[in-house]
Design a protein around this motif. Structure first.
Motif, short mmCIF file in Angstrom:
data_model
loop_
_atom_site.label_atom_id
_atom_site.label_comp_id
_atom_site.label_asym_id
_atom_site.label_seq_id
_atom_site.Cartn_x
_atom_site.Cartn_y
_atom_site.Cartn_z
N GLU A 1 17.93 28.61 42.11
CA GLU A 1 19.34 28.58 42.47
C GLU A 1 19.42 29.11 43.89
N ASN A 2 20.13 28.42 44.77
CA ASN A 2 20.21 28.88 46.16
C ASN A 2 20.61 30.33 46.22
N SER A 3 21.77 30.62 45.69
CA SER A 3 22.24 31.99 45.65
C SER A 3 23.62 31.96 45.05
N ILE A 4 23.85 32.83 44.14
CA ILE A 4 25.17 32.94 43.55
C ILE A 4 25.88 34.06 44.27
N ASP A 5 27.06 33.77 44.70
CA ASP A 5 27.85 34.71 45.48
C ASP A 5 28.31 35.88 44.59
N ASP A 6 27.77 37.06 44.85
CA ASP A 6 28.12 38.25 44.07
C ASP A 6 29.61 38.57 44.17
N VAL A 7 30.20 38.33 45.33
CA VAL A 7 31.63 38.60 45.52
C VAL A 7 32.44 37.68 44.61
N LEU A 8 32.03 36.41 44.53
CA LEU A 8 32.72 35.46 43.66
C LEU A 8 32.59 35.87 42.19
N LEU A 9 31.41 36.32 41.79
CA LEU A 9 31.21 36.78 40.41
C LEU A 9 32.07 38.00 40.12
N ASP A 10 32.13 38.92 41.08
CA ASP A 10 32.99 40.09 40.92
C ASP A 10 34.46 39.68 40.77
N GLU A 11 34.89 38.70 41.56
CA GLU A 11 36.27 38.22 41.45
C GLU A 11 36.53 37.61 40.07
N CYS A 12 35.56 36.87 39.57
CA CYS A 12 35.69 36.28 38.23
C CYS A 12 35.83 37.38 37.18
N LEU A 13 35.02 38.41 37.30
CA LEU A 13 35.08 39.51 36.34
C LEU A 13 36.41 40.25 36.43
N GLU A 14 36.95 40.38 37.64
CA GLU A 14 38.27 41.00 37.79
C GLU A 14 39.34 40.17 37.11
N LYS A 15 39.25 38.84 37.26
CA LYS A 15 40.21 37.94 36.60
C LYS A 15 40.10 38.07 35.08
N ILE A 16 38.88 38.12 34.58
CA ILE A 16 38.67 38.26 33.14
C ILE A 16 39.28 39.57 32.65
N ALA A 17 39.08 40.64 33.43
CA ALA A 17 39.65 41.95 33.07
C ALA A 17 41.17 41.90 33.02
N SER A 18 41.75 40.98 33.78
CA SER A 18 43.21 40.81 33.78
C SER A 18 43.66 39.72 32.80
N ASP A 19 42.78 39.36 31.89
CA ASP A 19 43.04 38.34 30.87
C ASP A 19 43.31 36.95 31.46
N ASP A 20 42.75 36.68 32.61
CA ASP A 20 42.85 35.35 33.23
C ASP A 20 41.59 34.57 32.85
N MET A 21 41.72 33.68 31.89
CA MET A 21 40.55 32.97 31.38
C MET A 21 40.06 31.89 32.33
N ASP A 22 40.82 31.59 33.38
CA ASP A 22 40.31 30.69 34.41
C ASP A 22 39.12 31.37 35.11
N GLY A 23 39.19 32.69 35.22
CA GLY A 23 38.07 33.45 35.77
C GLY A 23 36.84 33.31 34.90
N PHE A 24 37.04 33.29 33.58
CA PHE A 24 35.91 33.12 32.67
C PHE A 24 35.31 31.72 32.82
N ARG A 25 36.17 30.71 32.90
CA ARG A 25 35.69 29.33 33.05
C ARG A 25 34.80 29.23 34.28
N GLN A 26 35.26 29.81 35.38
CA GLN A 26 34.50 29.77 36.63
C GLN A 26 33.18 30.55 36.50
N LEU A 27 33.24 31.72 35.89
CA LEU A 27 32.04 32.54 35.68
C LEU A 27 31.02 31.77 34.84
N TYR A 28 31.51 31.15 33.78
CA TYR A 28 30.63 30.38 32.88
C TYR A 28 29.97 29.23 33.64
N GLU A 29 30.74 28.50 34.43
CA GLU A 29 30.18 27.38 35.19
C GLU A 29 29.12 27.84 36.18
N LEU A 30 29.30 29.02 36.75
CA LEU A 30 28.36 29.53 37.74
C LEU A 30 27.08 30.10 37.11
#
Length: 184
Positions: free
Chosen positions: A6-35
């Motif tokens: 994998e070229n590189s997964i952006d840690d900042v993007l993963l952190d943002e996804c986890l923040e969204k999940i913590a806020s019950d935003d499941m779009d963040g989970f969808r993105q995290l899962y895809e990555l």
């Protein structure tokens, strides 16, 4: 053979996804899962060696990740945090089931990638090669090639000395090279 790294997964993007999940935003989970799903699945598969158990462990890991997202504190290594959860989930599953089911050559497909450029012959050769590695060697090679993790990070994740990780990786690479030479 194609490079599966994998070229590189952006840690900042993963952190943002986890923040969204913590806020019950499941779009963040969808993105995290895809990555990350291919990485978590490949890592699970390298531990449990059964595609169905690996899928179960991966899904159980995501449930734990969702539950733990509210208490997650970023240390700039969200993938390492997720892989630790996945590793613990896999080991717990193995302890509970007290059995290891070996993959047949047909099943041991590197499903951690969905690279259509990989020919059936290359995929089969890769499967045969990975089956000849021991558990730790396979985990180290998968972590290094799938995530691009440095050996020091793999040592911390697997709770092994760095020298052990390096020697197991070198031994695995030599085995793989020997197998490829024999196949040619």
């Amino acid at each position: 053979m194609t490079d599966f790294c994998e070229n590189s997964i952006d840690d900042v993007l993963l952190d943002e996804c986890l923040e969204k999940i913590a806020s019950d935003d499941m779009d963040g989970f969808r993105q995290l899962y895809e990555l990350t799903s291919h990485i978590l699945y490949g890592f699970s598969l390298s531990i449990v060696k059964n595609e169905y158990t690996a899928q179960d462990c991966m899904h159980d890991s995501y449930i734990k990740i969702i539950e733990a997202a509210k208490s997650y504190v970023s240390k700039a290594k969200p993938l390492a945090w997720m892989l630790t959860i996945t590793r613990n989930t896999c080991l717990q599953n193995l302890r509970e089931n007290r059995k290891i089911v070996n993959f047949s050559d047909e099943q041991w497909m590197l499903q951690a990638t969905e690279d259509d450029d990989v020919s059936a012959v290359d995929r089969e050769l890769l499967n045969q090669c990975l089956n000849r590695l021991d558990d730790k060697e396979r985990q180290i090679v998968m972590l290094h090639s799938l995530t691009g993790y440095k050996f020091k990070e793999i040592a911390q994740l697997l709770k092994l000395p760095l020298s052990t990780v390096l020697s197991k990786h070198n031994r695995a690479i030599k085995k793989l090279q020997q197998i490829v030479r024999q196949e040619e």
